[in-house]
Design an enzyme around this catalytic site. Structure first.
Site, PDB file in Angstrom:
ATOM      1  N   ASP A   1      27.631 -20.668 -56.502  1.00 45.30           N
ATOM      2  CA  ASP A   1      28.577 -19.554 -56.530  1.00 45.30           C
ATOM      3  C   ASP A   1      29.880 -19.997 -55.871  1.00 45.30           C
ATOM      4  O   ASP A   1      30.010 -20.026 -54.653  1.00 45.30           O
ATOM      5  CB  ASP A   1      27.966 -18.345 -55.815  1.00 45.30           C
TER       6      ASP A   1
ATOM      7  N   LYS B   1      38.042 -14.658 -57.667  1.00 45.17           N
ATOM      8  CA  LYS B   1      39.107 -14.754 -56.667  1.00 45.17           C
ATOM      9  C   LYS B   1      40.288 -15.605 -57.153  1.00 45.17           C
ATOM     10  O   LYS B   1      41.036 -15.139 -57.986  1.00 45.17           O
ATOM     11  CB  LYS B   1      38.513 -15.213 -55.338  1.00 45.17           C
TER      12      LYS B   1
ATOM     13  N   TYR C   1      26.614 -14.175 -49.832  1.00 46.53           N
ATOM     14  CA  TYR C   1      26.952 -12.950 -50.565  1.00 46.53           C
ATOM     15  C   TYR C   1      27.341 -13.339 -51.979  1.00 46.53           C
ATOM     16  O   TYR C   1      28.108 -14.282 -52.178  1.00 46.53           O
ATOM     17  CB  TYR C   1      28.121 -12.241 -49.871  1.00 46.53           C
TER      18      TYR C   1
HETATM   19  C1  LIG Z   1      33.729 -12.233 -53.206  1.00 44.52           C
HETATM   20  C2  LIG Z   1      32.488 -12.914 -53.641  1.00 44.52           C
HETATM   21  C3  LIG Z   1      31.682 -12.405 -54.677  1.00 44.52           C
HETATM   22  C4  LIG Z   1      31.940 -11.072 -55.314  1.00 44.52           C
HETATM   23  O1  LIG Z   1      33.129 -11.033 -56.012  1.00 44.52           O
HETATM   24  P1  LIG Z   1      33.786  -9.602 -56.357  1.00 44.52           P
HETATM   25  O2  LIG Z   1      34.956  -9.949 -57.200  1.00 44.52           O
HETATM   26  O3  LIG Z   1      34.114  -8.967 -55.051  1.00 44.52           O
HETATM   27  O4  LIG Z   1      32.753  -8.823 -57.101  1.00 44.52           O
HETATM   28  C5  LIG Z   1      30.620 -13.169 -55.101  1.00 44.52           C
HETATM   29  N1  LIG Z   1      30.336 -14.351 -54.523  1.00 44.52           N
HETATM   30  C6  LIG Z   1      31.074 -14.854 -53.525  1.00 44.52           C
HETATM   31  C7  LIG Z   1      30.716 -16.178 -52.946  1.00 44.52           C
HETATM   32  C8  LIG Z   1      32.159 -14.153 -53.024  1.00 44.52           C
HETATM   33  O5  LIG Z   1      32.866 -14.647 -52.004  1.00 44.52           O
END
Ligand SMILES: *Cc1c(COP(=O)(O)O)cnc(C)c1O
Length: 425
Positions: free
Chosen positions: A236, A264, A143
């Site tokens: 990511d 995060k 994701y």
């Molecule tokens: C949470 C997450 C996102 C999206 O981040 P948001 O701040 O919710 O838009 C993208 N990549 C990874 C790996 C994530 O865990």
């Protein structure tokens, strides 16, 4: 049963679609009602009915230091007194960018934004602008936020273009996203051979299909393949950055991507994210270069203050403690998990208990889990004071501030939840 949470959910559903501002919060996957949260402190959260839980969600990853850490709160309050937003450059952003580049091995330059979704969206645009290519490769079950290019259904087969993962995403857009199973180098190699690929994007340790680590040689294999075919590698690290090590999964696994996305933890619980990487690529970004990217609240003073305060606290001792906490919980619950014919993946302070006998290596395998049993387990854990992510397809996070006694309390709560499964059949 009428609780304040239940009442608020009804009221919320009248004015917010589904009653929540982000779908997984609705607890639909575990057939429960979400507690509405009134406050958090350290490893605890308390709902509006006065129930207290040891929180293993941590706002879905950011809260490695627990809730309302005094140093973070103080930094935010102090910043707010000097104004909440200017839309103009500040010294704190420069210092923060320097700190990020010093911390993460892949960062020579960095641009701040406000969410992980934005970070991956802009990193992908930058990769396309840099390479002059349109296609990207994304891995099933990973994701990267909720924008069109990456919200593409998993499992559509190795050699086919993916289908949109949601109504509202044009086929023409989703068609530029190629998908491949996680931990399968050959599938990615075939895409790189058959298409002009701008970038391969992935979670270095998947967290969004439950915790699924990379097999030995997988990350270095992707690095070699992308280099060979002139595609960029985007790691990511929105979830793993400052979680698995100060330098994220890239430090932990020794991988050298072209671009990295962070979010995060990096915002200390406030809306902040970042993307960055090689200078040569980043200097293509507007206004230094032609690839456009912008944000009214990017580099917001409150978020930068929270991020800097958090990073300042993330010492080697904190990471050693996070590992020790993960190991302690692992030792306490793994025998019980295996005795029940279930499995667990854990990397440092992130883990998932899977309701299938073998630890999964990709999304296809995760999808064979007994989701109904997971739902019952989740509800039982909540009743025993442990707040787990409300889906089999999510990773749990241990805050690094847990005491040994609190870790043992979590283990006892999870064991009690397993026992409750027996009683309810
Ligand atoms: C949470 C997450 C996102 C999206 O981040 P948001 O701040 O919710 O838009 C993208 N990549 C990874 C790996 C994530 O865990």
């Amino acid at each position: 049963m009428s609780t304040r949470s239940r009442q608020l959910l009804d009221e919320a559903r009248a004015v917010i679609p589904g009653g929540v501002n982000s779908p997984v919060r609705a607890f639909a996957a575990v057939e429960g009602d979400p507690p509405f949260i009134a406050r958090g402190e350290g490893p605890w959260i308390e709902d509006v009915d006065g129930n207290r839980y040891l929180d293993l969600v941590g706002s879905w990853g950011p809260l490695i230091l627990g809730h309302a850490h005094p140093a973070v709160v103080e930094a935010v309050v102090e910043a707010a007194r000097r104004g909440t937003s200017y839309g103009a450059p500040t010294e704190a952003e420069v210092r923060f960018a320097e700190e990020l580049c010093a911390a993460h091995p892949a960062l020579e330059m960095v641009r701040l934004c406000s969410s992980g979704t934005e970070a991956t969206m802009h990193a992908i645009r930058l990769a396309r602008g840099f390479t002059g290519r349109d296609a990207i490769v994304k891995l099933d079950g990973c994701y990267h936020g909720a924008h069109d290019a990456v919200l593409v259904a998993a499992g559509s087969g190795v050699a086919t273009f993916a289908r949109p993962g949601s109504p509202g995403i044009p086929e023409a857009v989703a068609g530029l996203t190629l998908t491949a199973p996680y931990n399968d180098l050959d599938a990615v190699a075939r895409h790189l051979e058959n298409h002009d690929v701008a970038a391969v994007i992935l979670e270095p340790v998947a967290g969004n299909m439950g915790c699924v680590p990379p097999l030995a040689g997988y990350l270095s294999g992707l690095r070699a393949l992308t280099r060979e075919h002139g595609a960029l590698l985007i790691i990511d690290e929105v979830m793993t950055g400052f979680r698995l090590a100060r330098g994220g999964a890239c430090e932990r696994f020794g991988v050298e991507p072209d671009l990295v996305t962070l979010g995060k933890i990096v915002g200390g619980g406030l809306p902040l994210a970042a993307f960055g990487g090689r200078r040569e690529v980043m200097e293509r970004l507007s206004p230094a270069g032609p690839v456009y990217q912008a944000g009214t609240l990017s580099g917001n003073p409150l978020a930068v203050a929270a991020g800097r305060a958090t990073l300042a606290l993330l010492t080697p001792e904190v990471y050693a403690r996070a590992e020790a906490i993960g190991e302690r919980l692992d030792r306490a619950i793994r025998p019980e998990i295996e005795r029940r014919g279930l499995s667990m993946n854990r990397v440092g302070s992130m883990f998932t208990i899977f309701f299938r006998p073998e630890a999964p290596r990709n999304f296809e395998e995760v999808k064979t889990c007994d989701l109904e049993a997971f739902g019952r387990f989740h509800r039982a854990a909540l009743e025993n004071g442990v707040y787990l992510p409300p889906s089999q397809f999510e990773a749990a996070f241990l805050p690094a501030i847990l005491t040994d006694a609190q870790v043992d309390r979590i283990a006892a709560g999870l064991r009690a939840a397993f026992d409750a499964l027996d009683r309810k059949g």
